[in-house]
Design an enzyme around this catalytic site. Sequence first.
Site, PDB file in Angstrom:
ATOM      1  N   GLY A  64       0.838  -1.194   0.000  1.00  0.00           N
ATOM      2  CA  GLY A  64       0.000   0.000   0.000  1.00  0.00           C
ATOM      3  C   GLY A  64       0.868   1.237   0.000  1.00  0.00           C
ATOM      4  O   GLY A  64       2.025   1.220   0.453  1.00  0.00           O
ATOM      5  N   GLU A  65       0.319   2.330  -0.528  1.00  0.00           N
ATOM      6  CA  GLU A  65       1.097   3.564  -0.622  1.00  0.00           C
ATOM      7  C   GLU A  65       1.537   4.051   0.748  1.00  0.00           C
ATOM      8  O   GLU A  65       0.758   4.058   1.699  1.00  0.00           O
ATOM      9  CB  GLU A  65       0.269   4.642  -1.325  1.00  0.00           C
ATOM     10  CG  GLU A  65       0.089   4.379  -2.808  1.00  0.00           C
ATOM     11  CD  GLU A  65      -0.316   5.634  -3.557  1.00  0.00           C
ATOM     12  OE1 GLU A  65      -0.028   6.736  -3.077  1.00  0.00           O
ATOM     13  OE2 GLU A  65      -0.926   5.510  -4.630  1.00  0.00           O
ATOM     14  N   GLY A  66       2.765   4.459   0.829  1.00  0.00           N
ATOM     15  CA  GLY A  66       3.334   4.965   2.077  1.00  0.00           C
ATOM     16  C   GLY A  66       4.084   3.915   2.854  1.00  0.00           C
ATOM     17  O   GLY A  66       5.067   4.223   3.541  1.00  0.00           O
TER      18      GLY A  66
END
Length: 654
Positions: free
Chosen positions: A560-562
Amino acid sequence: MSVDGWNTLLVLGGIRSGKSEFAESLVADAPTVRYVATAPEGDPEDTEWATRLAAHRARRPGSWTSEETAADPRRLADVIAGAEPHETVLVDDLGGWVTVLLDPAHQPADDTATIAELAAAVRASAARLVLVSPEVGLSLVPTTPLGRAFTDALGATNRAVADACDAVVLVVAGQPTWLKPAGAPPVPSRAGRPPSSALAAASPALDGGAREPADETLVTPEPLPEVLTPAVSPAPAPAAPAEGTAWAAPTMALPMVATGLVIQPGMELPMPDDYAGPQAVDRLTTLDIAGAGLGVLERVVGFAAATQGTPTPAPWASVRVLLLHGDHAGGASAGAEPGESARRARQARAGRGALARLAAESGASLQVLEAPTSAAMEDGPALTADQVESALRYGWRLAEQAADAGVQLLVLAACGAGTEAAAAAVLAATAGAEPPAVLGRVVTAHGEIDDAAWMVRCAAVRDALHRTRRSAREAKDVLAELGGGDVAVATGVLLGATARRIPVLLDGPVGVAAGMVSRDLAGQARHWCLLPDHGGQPAVRLAADVLGLTPLVDLRLDLGEGATALATLPLLRSVLSLAATLPVHPSLGGGEDDEEFAEPEPAGPGPATTEPEFAEPEPAGPGPATAAPEFGEPEPAGPGAGPDEPVSPGRRGD
């Protein structure tokens, strides 16, 4: 910093621009002012120059005290450094100071070191300080060697002092234009009347910014979301954050956003230090490292040095993750489970999930915010023009909040449905990419490849590009037609972070799409971005190539992003820690670290010795002591004579 937004100010301006009068008006209300004159007296026969000096002296109130530094240019740094916190110092001007610095009477001299000393004194000044300097960089290059030496030295001085000051203002035809964000002080009129409406309404704006009319009603900005601090071991139901943790006060540059700054192409935002980065990388070759060095991670050191403005950058201590949640309607979200992105956002707010746990391990704060929901791009604009403006300002304010909280590094992430397709559309519009080439495969919640959903997304991007084929490709147009709410907010974050000199870790398609859009608004923004990993996503690969961002690692994490950025953060911090703390190799002049080993203390009383001592066994009974060890005979298994008793003939055969 003072209550009106600045403590040290550089006033630039051309000849007869009114820069000195403007600077004097800023300190007119101070009870006492130390006026530091830097210019030499000049030729006694030059009556015009003497008249100018007399006019300057005549304007000064009688309560001001004057000092001269023309005899020794190095003394100016001492005067500034020695000023007390309650004092107000006005230096007029740095052009005269450079003239004296280059005077043959003061040569040979290390001009660069002297300028650096002055900038360091300004940066550390406790007094309220105003410096005046001529801006000569807008004219043609002088035709004489002396003229070129003067403009070069003055340009270097202005750059160094501007970087050290809280605020910088350029006076043109008597009108101040604020170049560096800070709270603009009110400008009193020379006749004692209230300031004009133009100056009274002025707040520090970046170059390229425009203002709304003064009589226009300003919209009160909406409150920003709370800042979460995930715990290392989050409880199932975390308590609500304490009251007062959310941002409530205006930031130093917020007034220019709230009072009508138009974010538009051509804004001049700060650039990282051109010299600190290469110096930091060159310094790595001198460190006492057993191997060949840091490899590709040298770029981390150069990036941190340039953004921090020092050849010895420190690891980022205060980190904040901005998680943008904004869904895209229509075919862009094909294959996404309904409500899944909202669940991820709630999970992060509760301190659960991969992103929150990695943030807790890294000691990073987490801010989850809602971006405007984007309409189906294939049917019409994803956002209205007003929504784009609001989203850009909202992102800018998020960066402002982080800067005022002392955040040293931002991590930009998103969790909305359809973000990959929106980023692909932005890349196709700004870089000429083919949507199928930059749109990653669709993976379901069960880990299966959904090719049908991928084709629906490709069709949505294709139709959106066809619909906008005759539309303008300006930054705001791309955000309105294709990018949507999360990309628009992310673009505002990048611009605000650049304005406040905060580096940003990009992670995922939304961040790089925002980087592509920000190029047309402020080309400096990409220089404050770092890409830890491409995550195996084709959109990120292409955008990184266009933006000149080389991924540091190739972990291919898909958390997931981050999450990928936070997973690599300990490695980046370790590299910066090594670069900052390792000594220089002894062969290059570094000191040898001689380790001293203390001898162990003896177990009990006795003489100290460097060799082990072996204690002799105690004799079984009274007898003389002997140096040779004694070995006792074994006891007989049954009754019989001792070893010293005669043996009877009947037992001799036993």
